[in-house]
Scaffold this motif. Structure first.
Motif, short mmCIF file in Angstrom:
data_model
loop_
_atom_site.label_atom_id
_atom_site.label_comp_id
_atom_site.label_asym_id
_atom_site.label_seq_id
_atom_site.Cartn_x
_atom_site.Cartn_y
_atom_site.Cartn_z
N TRP A 25 0.84 -1.20 0.00
CA TRP A 25 0.00 0.00 0.00
C TRP A 25 0.88 1.25 0.00
CZ3 TRP A 25 -0.87 3.86 3.78
CH2 TRP A 25 -1.94 4.70 3.51
N SER A 65 2.80 13.42 10.50
CA SER A 65 2.95 12.22 9.67
C SER A 65 1.59 11.69 9.25
CB SER A 65 3.70 11.14 10.44
OG SER A 65 5.00 11.57 10.73
N PHE A 66 0.63 11.69 10.16
CA PHE A 66 -0.72 11.23 9.82
C PHE A 66 -1.34 12.13 8.74
CE2 PHE A 66 -5.32 11.37 10.51
CZ PHE A 66 -5.63 10.04 10.26
N ILE A 67 -1.22 13.43 8.91
CA ILE A 67 -1.74 14.38 7.91
C ILE A 67 -1.03 14.19 6.58
CG2 ILE A 67 -1.89 16.83 7.31
CD1 ILE A 67 -2.29 17.35 10.33
N ILE A 69 0.46 11.43 5.35
CA ILE A 69 0.05 10.19 4.69
C ILE A 69 -1.37 10.29 4.15
CG2 ILE A 69 -0.40 7.73 5.08
CD1 ILE A 69 2.06 7.79 6.97
N CYS A 70 -2.27 10.91 4.91
CA CYS A 70 -3.65 11.09 4.42
C CYS A 70 -3.69 11.98 3.18
CB CYS A 70 -4.53 11.67 5.52
SG CYS A 70 -4.89 10.52 6.85
N ALA A 71 -2.91 13.04 3.19
CA ALA A 71 -2.87 13.93 2.02
C ALA A 71 -2.28 13.21 0.81
CB ALA A 71 -2.05 15.18 2.34
N CYS A 72 -1.25 12.40 1.03
CA CYS A 72 -0.66 11.64 -0.08
C CYS A 72 -1.64 10.62 -0.64
CB CYS A 72 0.62 10.96 0.37
SG CYS A 72 1.97 12.11 0.62
N HIS A 73 -2.43 10.01 0.23
CA HIS A 73 -3.44 9.06 -0.24
C HIS A 73 -4.48 9.77 -1.11
CE1 HIS A 73 -7.15 6.65 0.08
NE2 HIS A 73 -6.29 5.66 -0.10
N GLU A 74 -4.91 10.95 -0.70
CA GLU A 74 -5.88 11.70 -1.50
C GLU A 74 -5.27 12.15 -2.83
OE1 GLU A 74 -9.16 12.12 -0.95
OE2 GLU A 74 -8.77 10.72 0.67
N THR A 77 -5.29 9.21 -5.12
CA THR A 77 -6.63 8.95 -5.65
C THR A 77 -6.96 9.91 -6.79
OG1 THR A 77 -7.32 8.18 -3.46
CG2 THR A 77 -9.06 8.74 -5.01
#
Length: 108
Positions: A25, A65-67, A69-74, A77
């Motif tokens: 992932w 780091s959480f922000i 990774i979430c931004a990179c996932h978006e 997409t």
């Protein structure tokens, strides 16, 4: 002893499959992680880390780091959604897209 080694082998295989899917992932987000690290995670022209919560460095790293990774996932997409429009798989559509791009780019 044999039962213990059998259980350990089974548990290690389950953990290995979980870790492989986790890293697979992350591998899908590789390009976005590489590009976005300079824009989201790092600040001050890459001389420091973005600070959201002062005086709490561990919480700050976890939150950023959480922000990140979430931004990179978006971003991934959105990239997967827009890719077929900008880089079509058919040669004729690709030639049309490149021509339109050059017609827009050359006057600028």
């Amino acid at each position: 002893m044999m039962v213990r080694s059998l259980l350990l082998t089974t548990e290690l295989r389950i953990l290995a499959m979980m870790s492989f899917s986790f890293f697979a992932w992350f591998g899908k987000l590789n390009l976005e992680l590489f590009i976005a690290q300079y824009h989201i995670w790092l600040s001050a022209d890459t001389h420091g880390v973005l600070v959201l919560i002062p005086n709490y460095p561990v919480v700050n790293v976890l939150l950023t780091s959480f922000i990140f990774i979430c931004a990179c996932h978006e971003i991934h997409t959105i990239t997967c959604t827009l890719l077929p429009y900008f880089v079509p798989s058919e040669p004729l559509l690709l030639a049309r897209t490149v021509t339109i791009f050059l017609l827009i780019l050359v006057p600028i």
